[in-house]
Design an enzyme around this catalytic site. Structure first.
Site, PDB file in Angstrom:
ATOM      1  N   VAL A  14     -25.246  30.538  -5.963  1.00 46.45           N
ATOM      2  CA  VAL A  14     -26.598  31.072  -6.146  1.00 46.45           C
ATOM      3  C   VAL A  14     -27.632  30.279  -5.351  1.00 46.45           C
ATOM      4  O   VAL A  14     -28.824  30.593  -5.384  1.00 46.45           O
ATOM      5  CB  VAL A  14     -27.011  31.104  -7.642  1.00 46.45           C
ATOM      6  CG1 VAL A  14     -26.124  32.050  -8.421  1.00 46.45           C
ATOM      7  CG2 VAL A  14     -27.004  29.711  -8.251  1.00 46.45           C
ATOM      8  N   GLY A  15     -27.191  29.244  -4.642  1.00 45.90           N
ATOM      9  CA  GLY A  15     -28.132  28.418  -3.886  1.00 45.90           C
ATOM     10  C   GLY A  15     -28.481  27.124  -4.604  1.00 45.90           C
ATOM     11  O   GLY A  15     -29.451  26.450  -4.240  1.00 45.90           O
ATOM     12  N   LYS A  16     -27.676  26.764  -5.592  1.00 44.13           N
ATOM     13  CA  LYS A  16     -27.938  25.584  -6.411  1.00 44.13           C
ATOM     14  C   LYS A  16     -27.951  24.287  -5.609  1.00 44.13           C
ATOM     15  O   LYS A  16     -28.828  23.442  -5.792  1.00 44.13           O
ATOM     16  CB  LYS A  16     -26.887  25.535  -7.526  1.00 44.13           C
ATOM     17  CG  LYS A  16     -27.064  24.445  -8.542  1.00 44.13           C
ATOM     18  CD  LYS A  16     -26.158  24.667  -9.740  1.00 44.13           C
ATOM     19  CE  LYS A  16     -24.687  24.384  -9.550  1.00 44.13           C
ATOM     20  NZ  LYS A  16     -23.935  24.972  -8.480  1.00 44.13           N
ATOM     21  N   LYS A  33     -23.515  14.453  -8.141  1.00 45.97           N
ATOM     22  CA  LYS A  33     -22.713  15.586  -8.596  1.00 45.97           C
ATOM     23  C   LYS A  33     -21.498  14.979  -9.291  1.00 45.97           C
ATOM     24  O   LYS A  33     -20.630  14.389  -8.626  1.00 45.97           O
ATOM     25  CB  LYS A  33     -22.287  16.476  -7.436  1.00 45.97           C
ATOM     26  CG  LYS A  33     -21.420  17.633  -7.898  1.00 45.97           C
ATOM     27  CD  LYS A  33     -21.553  18.846  -7.011  1.00 45.97           C
ATOM     28  CE  LYS A  33     -20.813  20.025  -7.626  1.00 45.97           C
ATOM     29  NZ  LYS A  33     -21.220  21.301  -7.087  1.00 45.97           N
ATOM     30  N   GLY A 102     -21.138  25.427 -10.619  1.00 43.34           N
ATOM     31  CA  GLY A 102     -21.191  26.817 -11.050  1.00 43.34           C
ATOM     32  C   GLY A 102     -22.227  27.016 -12.144  1.00 43.34           C
ATOM     33  O   GLY A 102     -23.337  26.508 -12.075  1.00 43.34           O
TER      34      GLY A 102
END
Length: 207
Positions: A14-16, A33, A102
């Site tokens: 989604v462009g995260k 991350k 995600g």
């Protein structure tokens, strides 16, 4: 700004990561991350290092780096790695942008979801959402998931072409702040990304 912010998405792709890079760059933050699943195209941390303009030392190493591009619980099984939740506590360094994998209900292990981690951390969370068809449902579901676990929601950041009604509807029905929208960029490079972020978002909303 002297706090940690979690960035999650309504779905994958989604462009995260691009948004997280822009946010971390704008705040001069550290980026982390916890779990990287999939290395064929490089890691998200490597991508953020390029796009954010941050010093190399601001990109923190992952707790787990898995080879297969799939849900972390399965990627770990394929790599014969046991994910230990105690290794997933956020670093104490601030400011910090933490990117999930995600959506909020992606499994970390067979009995732990990312939403469970977020609830444990209890950090302000940004939901990154598409503007395309289906985003109202996915966004409202994500809002409900986070609220059910008492996870503080900072707001929704949209990515893509402007769709005024969808964006306004999500904010109104979900009772969340509409932080802004990152448009598609013809050239995805640090200067262009930084300019787009500062044009479409207010940095103080994240402080």
């Amino acid at each position: 700004m002297n706090r940690a912010i979690v960035v999650t998405g309504t779905d994958t792709d989604v462009g995260k990561t691009v948004f997280a890079a822009a946010l971390a760059g704008a705040l001069g933050a550290y980026y982390w991350k916890p779990i990287q699943a999939g290395l064929d195209d490089g890691s998200d941390a490597q991508r953020v290092a390029v796009l954010s303009g941050l010093p190399a030392g601001h990109i923190l190493p992952e707790a787990y780096c898995l080879t297969t591009p799939c849900s972390p619980h399965r990627a770990a099984e394929i790599d014969a790695v046991r994910i230990d939740a105690t290794m997933l506590e956020p670093p104490a360094i601030r400011p910090l942008v933490i990117e999930g994998a995600g959506g909020a209900l992606v499994p970390v292990t067979r009995d732990l979801l990312f939403a469970d981690l977020f609830a444990r951390w209890c950090l302000p969370t940004v939901i990154v959402a598409r503007t395309t068809l289906g985003t109202i449902n996915h966004s409202l579901l994500t809002i409900e998931i986070l609220r059910s676990r008492a996870i503080p929601i900072l707001g929704v950041a949209f990515v893509g072409d402007g769709v005024e009604d969808s964006e306004a509807t999500i904010a109104a029905i979900g009772g969340v702040k509409r932080l802004g929208r990152l448009p598609w960029l013809s050239s995805l490079e640090p200067a262009a990304l930084s300019a787009a972020f500062h044009e479409h978002f207010a940095v103080e909303d994240f402080a």
